[in-house]
Scaffold this active site. Sequence first.
Site, mmCIF file in Angstrom:
data_model
loop_
_atom_site.group_PDB
_atom_site.id
_atom_site.type_symbol
_atom_site.label_atom_id
_atom_site.label_comp_id
_atom_site.label_asym_id
_atom_site.label_seq_id
_atom_site.Cartn_x
_atom_site.Cartn_y
_atom_site.Cartn_z
ATOM 1 N N GLU A 5 2.111 1.893 -3.464
ATOM 2 C CA GLU A 5 1.073 2.284 -4.377
ATOM 3 C C GLU A 5 0.850 3.753 -3.994
ATOM 4 O O GLU A 5 0.900 4.560 -5.195
ATOM 5 C CB GLU A 5 -0.342 1.746 -3.708
ATOM 6 C CG GLU A 5 -1.524 2.410 -4.376
ATOM 7 C CD GLU A 5 -2.801 1.994 -3.545
ATOM 8 O OE1 GLU A 5 -3.718 2.894 -3.462
ATOM 9 O OE2 GLU A 5 -2.865 1.015 -3.093
ATOM 10 N N HIS A 6 1.062 4.262 -3.008
ATOM 11 C CA HIS A 6 0.943 5.834 -2.839
ATOM 12 C C HIS A 6 2.552 6.484 -3.453
ATOM 13 O O HIS A 6 2.373 7.614 -3.802
ATOM 14 C CB HIS A 6 0.937 6.101 -1.192
ATOM 15 C CG HIS A 6 -0.654 5.964 -0.506
ATOM 16 N ND1 HIS A 6 -1.413 6.736 -0.865
ATOM 17 C CD2 HIS A 6 -1.005 4.958 -0.551
ATOM 18 C CE1 HIS A 6 -2.761 6.672 -0.676
ATOM 19 N NE2 HIS A 6 -2.426 5.361 -0.269
ATOM 20 N N HIS A 55 0.707 -1.227 0.014
ATOM 21 C CA HIS A 55 0.036 -0.120 -0.033
ATOM 22 C C HIS A 55 0.875 1.309 -0.155
ATOM 23 O O HIS A 55 0.643 2.288 -0.613
ATOM 24 C CB HIS A 55 -0.845 0.010 1.209
ATOM 25 C CG HIS A 55 -1.833 1.195 1.101
ATOM 26 N ND1 HIS A 55 -3.026 1.141 0.349
ATOM 27 C CD2 HIS A 55 -2.110 2.268 1.912
ATOM 28 C CE1 HIS A 55 -3.799 2.110 0.579
ATOM 29 N NE2 HIS A 55 -3.292 2.727 1.231
#
Length: 95
Positions: A51-52, A48
């Site tokens: 992803e950012h 995650h």
Amino acid sequence: MFEYHTTVLPNGFRVVYRHNDSPVGYCGYMVDCGTRHEASPTQFGMAHFIEHILFKGTRKRDAWHINQRMESVGGELNAFTTKEDTTFYTSFLGK
């Protein structure tokens, strides 16, 4: 039924596509790495997090430039992380 086409680029990148008569185009990129692949507590949240990070821009284009370019053609960028993969995608107005 939809007809899908698949090709593999020389670098191993697999492309799956289909013709679409819609005025809206879609493009996505799936990475075969999700939260299930985070094997130890020191890796928890990495899929995650990456992803950012990918929305922070590149050496040649900052995040603002990329976002403005997509918005100038009626598009948007987004992403999500699941247990199995991380997906980045965009939708945009066609011609």
